[in-house]
Design a protein around this motif. Sequence first.
Motif, PDB file in Angstrom:
ATOM      1  N   UNK A  24       0.848  -1.179   0.000  1.00 11.44           N
ATOM      2  CA  UNK A  24       0.000   0.000   0.000  1.00 11.44           C
ATOM      3  C   UNK A  24       0.894   1.242   0.000  1.00 11.44           C
ATOM      4  N   UNK A  25       0.518   2.222  -0.781  1.00 10.44           N
ATOM      5  CA  UNK A  25       1.312   3.451  -0.845  1.00 10.44           C
ATOM      6  C   UNK A  25       1.160   4.235   0.459  1.00 10.44           C
ATOM      7  N   UNK A  26       2.116   5.084   0.738  1.00 11.48           N
ATOM      8  CA  UNK A  26       2.068   5.870   1.971  1.00 11.48           C
ATOM      9  C   UNK A  26       0.892   6.842   1.960  1.00 11.48           C
ATOM     10  N   UNK A  27       0.552   7.370   0.788  1.00  9.76           N
ATOM     11  CA  UNK A  27      -0.607   8.263   0.686  1.00  9.76           C
ATOM     12  C   UNK A  27      -1.889   7.568   1.093  1.00  9.76           C
ATOM     13  N   UNK A  28      -2.042   6.323   0.658  1.00  9.69           N
ATOM     14  CA  UNK A  28      -3.226   5.551   1.033  1.00  9.69           C
ATOM     15  C   UNK A  28      -3.202   5.210   2.517  1.00  9.69           C
ATOM     16  N   UNK A  29      -2.008   4.999   3.047  1.00 11.39           N
ATOM     17  CA  UNK A  29      -1.895   4.705   4.478  1.00 11.39           C
ATOM     18  C   UNK A  29      -2.279   5.916   5.323  1.00 11.39           C
ATOM     19  N   UNK A  30      -1.924   7.115   4.864  1.00  9.87           N
ATOM     20  CA  UNK A  30      -2.319   8.332   5.583  1.00  9.87           C
ATOM     21  C   UNK A  30      -3.837   8.446   5.595  1.00  9.87           C
ATOM     22  N   UNK A  31      -4.454   8.221   4.448  1.00  9.83           N
ATOM     23  CA  UNK A  31      -5.912   8.297   4.365  1.00  9.83           C
ATOM     24  C   UNK A  31      -6.558   7.253   5.273  1.00  9.83           C
ATOM     25  N   UNK A  32      -6.020   6.045   5.271  1.00  8.91           N
ATOM     26  CA  UNK A  32      -6.547   4.974   6.118  1.00  8.91           C
ATOM     27  C   UNK A  32      -6.422   5.357   7.602  1.00  8.91           C
ATOM     28  N   UNK A  33      -5.279   5.914   7.985  1.00  6.88           N
ATOM     29  CA  UNK A  33      -5.075   6.344   9.370  1.00  6.88           C
ATOM     30  C   UNK A  33      -6.079   7.431   9.735  1.00  6.88           C
ATOM     31  N   UNK A  34      -6.228   8.406   8.873  1.00  5.82           N
ATOM     32  CA  UNK A  34      -7.152   9.508   9.127  1.00  5.82           C
ATOM     33  C   UNK A  34      -8.575   8.989   9.304  1.00  5.82           C
ATOM     34  N   UNK A  35      -8.977   8.075   8.434  1.00 11.38           N
ATOM     35  CA  UNK A  35     -10.319   7.521   8.526  1.00 11.38           C
ATOM     36  C   UNK A  35     -10.503   6.678   9.787  1.00 11.38           C
ATOM     37  N   UNK A  36      -9.472   5.925  10.182  1.00 14.75           N
ATOM     38  CA  UNK A  36      -9.546   5.140  11.422  1.00 14.75           C
ATOM     39  C   UNK A  36      -9.700   6.051  12.634  1.00 14.75           C
ATOM     40  N   UNK A  37      -9.119   7.246  12.538  1.00 19.38           N
ATOM     41  CA  UNK A  37      -9.214   8.213  13.627  1.00 19.38           C
ATOM     42  C   UNK A  37     -10.551   8.943  13.614  1.00 19.38           C
ATOM     43  N   UNK A  38     -11.317   8.762  12.551  1.00 25.97           N
ATOM     44  CA  UNK A  38     -12.623   9.397  12.451  1.00 25.97           C
ATOM     45  C   UNK A  38     -12.542  10.894  12.198  1.00 25.97           C
ATOM     46  N   UNK A  39     -11.533  11.304  11.461  1.00 26.81           N
ATOM     47  CA  UNK A  39     -11.319  12.730  11.204  1.00 26.81           C
ATOM     48  C   UNK A  39     -11.419  13.034   9.717  1.00 26.81           C
ATOM     49  N   UNK A  40     -11.850  14.257   9.419  1.00 20.95           N
ATOM     50  CA  UNK A  40     -11.759  14.720   8.044  1.00 20.95           C
ATOM     51  C   UNK A  40     -10.357  15.332   7.865  1.00 20.95           C
ATOM     52  N   UNK A  41     -10.041  15.768   6.656  1.00 26.21           N
ATOM     53  CA  UNK A  41      -8.687  16.282   6.411  1.00 26.21           C
ATOM     54  C   UNK A  41      -8.366  17.501   7.264  1.00 26.21           C
TER      55      UNK A  41
END
Length: 65
Positions: A1-18
Amino acid sequence: MSRGKEVKKLREKMGMNRREFSDYYGIPYRTVQDWEAEKRELPDYLLRLLKYRAEIERHIKSEDN
């Protein structure tokens, strides 16, 4: 998985928008946006630090557990 996708996954797991994610970490909104769109590559160590802080502050569960 690319790091960009990992950032998005982390953000979503945290329940946050950008906006919330960028404010929480003190990272410019545009930088987070560029990471997720894979226009910019974040360093591997920074991704590990983002995950570490989220785990320590209990926003997500440790992936080792």
